[in-house]
Design a protein around this motif. Structure first.
Motif, short mmCIF file in Angstrom:
data_model
loop_
_atom_site.label_atom_id
_atom_site.label_comp_id
_atom_site.label_asym_id
_atom_site.label_seq_id
_atom_site.Cartn_x
_atom_site.Cartn_y
_atom_site.Cartn_z
N ASN A 59 0.86 -1.18 0.00
CA ASN A 59 0.00 0.00 0.00
C ASN A 59 0.90 1.23 0.00
O ASN A 59 1.94 1.25 0.65
N LEU A 60 0.50 2.25 -0.74
CA LEU A 60 1.24 3.51 -0.73
C LEU A 60 0.53 4.53 0.13
O LEU A 60 -0.68 4.76 -0.02
N ILE A 61 1.28 5.12 1.03
CA ILE A 61 0.82 6.28 1.79
C ILE A 61 1.30 7.52 1.05
O ILE A 61 2.46 7.59 0.63
N PHE A 62 0.41 8.49 0.86
CA PHE A 62 0.80 9.71 0.17
C PHE A 62 0.78 10.91 1.12
O PHE A 62 -0.17 11.10 1.88
N LYS A 63 1.86 11.68 1.06
CA LYS A 63 1.92 12.95 1.78
C LYS A 63 1.95 14.10 0.77
O LYS A 63 2.65 14.02 -0.24
N PHE A 64 1.18 15.12 1.06
CA PHE A 64 1.09 16.29 0.20
C PHE A 64 1.40 17.55 1.02
O PHE A 64 0.88 17.70 2.13
N ARG A 65 2.23 18.42 0.47
CA ARG A 65 2.44 19.72 1.12
C ARG A 65 1.70 20.76 0.29
O ARG A 65 2.07 21.06 -0.84
N MET A 66 0.62 21.29 0.89
CA MET A 66 -0.25 22.22 0.18
C MET A 66 -0.55 23.43 1.07
O MET A 66 -1.05 23.26 2.19
N LEU A 105 6.39 9.38 8.58
CA LEU A 105 5.22 10.19 8.21
C LEU A 105 5.24 11.61 8.78
O LEU A 105 4.71 12.53 8.15
N LEU A 106 5.82 11.78 9.93
CA LEU A 106 5.78 13.09 10.59
C LEU A 106 6.54 14.16 9.82
O LEU A 106 7.53 13.85 9.15
N PRO A 107 6.08 15.44 9.89
CA PRO A 107 4.89 15.91 10.60
C PRO A 107 3.63 15.78 9.74
O PRO A 107 3.71 15.74 8.52
N LYS A 130 -7.18 4.64 15.98
CA LYS A 130 -7.02 5.56 17.12
C LYS A 130 -5.56 5.58 17.59
O LYS A 130 -5.02 6.64 17.95
N GLU A 131 -4.91 4.43 17.55
CA GLU A 131 -3.49 4.38 17.93
C GLU A 131 -2.65 5.23 16.98
O GLU A 131 -1.76 5.98 17.42
N TYR A 132 -2.93 5.13 15.68
CA TYR A 132 -2.21 5.96 14.71
C TYR A 132 -2.44 7.45 14.99
O TYR A 132 -1.51 8.26 14.93
N VAL A 133 -3.68 7.81 15.28
CA VAL A 133 -3.98 9.22 15.58
C VAL A 133 -3.20 9.68 16.82
O VAL A 133 -2.61 10.76 16.83
N ASP A 134 -3.19 8.84 17.84
CA ASP A 134 -2.49 9.21 19.09
C ASP A 134 -0.98 9.35 18.88
O ASP A 134 -0.33 10.18 19.52
N ARG A 135 -0.43 8.55 17.98
CA ARG A 135 1.01 8.60 17.74
C ARG A 135 1.39 9.73 16.78
O ARG A 135 2.45 10.37 16.95
N ILE A 136 0.56 9.96 15.79
CA ILE A 136 0.87 11.00 14.79
C ILE A 136 0.52 12.39 15.31
O ILE A 136 1.18 13.37 15.00
N MET A 137 -0.54 12.48 16.11
CA MET A 137 -1.01 13.73 16.71
C MET A 137 -1.27 14.83 15.67
O MET A 137 -0.73 15.94 15.77
#
Length: 231
Positions: free
Chosen positions: A110-117, A140-142, A162-169
């Protein structure tokens, strides 16, 4: 100054970006310069893709409910491989991950995509299925805005999400890939995910589009935004 310029729209901080929800894992991300990106366009999943035009399309993996690039007009550039890219002033990073918790043995990569916009870091997790790890989080951060699957079965479920949300914040979380009216894919509703947050942390937007301005984003807390899909 030695800085190279091009004919594409110039990236700058201070504009307002827009996120439109087309359903399932498909969003239209539009920078203030006008550059438009569609994520994970879907085929027949019980309802049809709305008509949409874009400069680019990102595909997290090759399943029919995420790779219907033919549904997007405008002759978009398609990003479906790991790497770093730039289009119309938007920086894009595609990060390899797994569609399951067995290093891809069950459902592949699976590909995770990050965008700076417009000064915002937007992260679309695709059909992420792997367990939350420190190595992946650091990659992944930030993240200011997190688009996250929560329906389970084919992806992470409510508790892992929820764990991902808590870790990524992230400042803003927008759930995706969950059971909605008309969807014929076997995933859970969003309720189990939402129930893990306090009422004041959740906003049921009731609309298909949200506008985000970098200066309005608070990094002190996390807000979950539920969006209506465009019909």
């Amino acid at each position: 100054t030695g800085v190279q310029t091009c004919a594409l729209p110039i990236y700058y901080i201070g504009g307002t970006m827009k996120i439109r929800y087309l359903g399932h894992s498909c969003f239209v991300l539009t920078e203030s310069t006008g550059t438009t990106i569609v994520t994970d366009p879907y085929g027949d999943i019980g309802y049809s893709m709305p008509s949409v035009k874009a400069d680019a399309v990102t595909v997290s993996h090759g399943h029919y409910d995420h790779n219907n690039v033919g549904a997007v007009s405008g002759n978009p550039v398609v990003f479906d491989e790991e790497g770093t890219y730039e289009i119309g002033g938007v920086d894009i990073t595609a990060i390899k991950s797994y569609h399951d918790d067995e290093n891809g043995a069950k459902r592949g990569e699976n590909l995770i995509f990050k965008f700076r916009m417009d000064g915002l870091e937007v992260c679309h997790l695709g059909d992420l299925g792997e367990k939350c790890s420190s190595a992946l989080i650091e990659t992944l951060l930030p993240v200011h805005v997190l688009l996250i699957p929560v329906g389970g079965n084919y992806t992470i479920g409510a508790e892992q999400a929820k764990e991902y949300v808590d870790r990524i914040m992230p400042a803003i979380v927008i759930p995706m890939h969950y059971k909605t009216k008309g969807l014929n894919i076997d995933v859970d509703k969003v309720d189990d995910f939402i129930d893990q947050f306090d009422n004041e942390e959740v906003e049921d937007l009731g609309e298909r589009e949200v506008e985000l301005f970098r200066d309005d984003i608070s990094e002190e807390s996390t807000k979950v935004i539920l969006m209506e899909r465009e019909k």
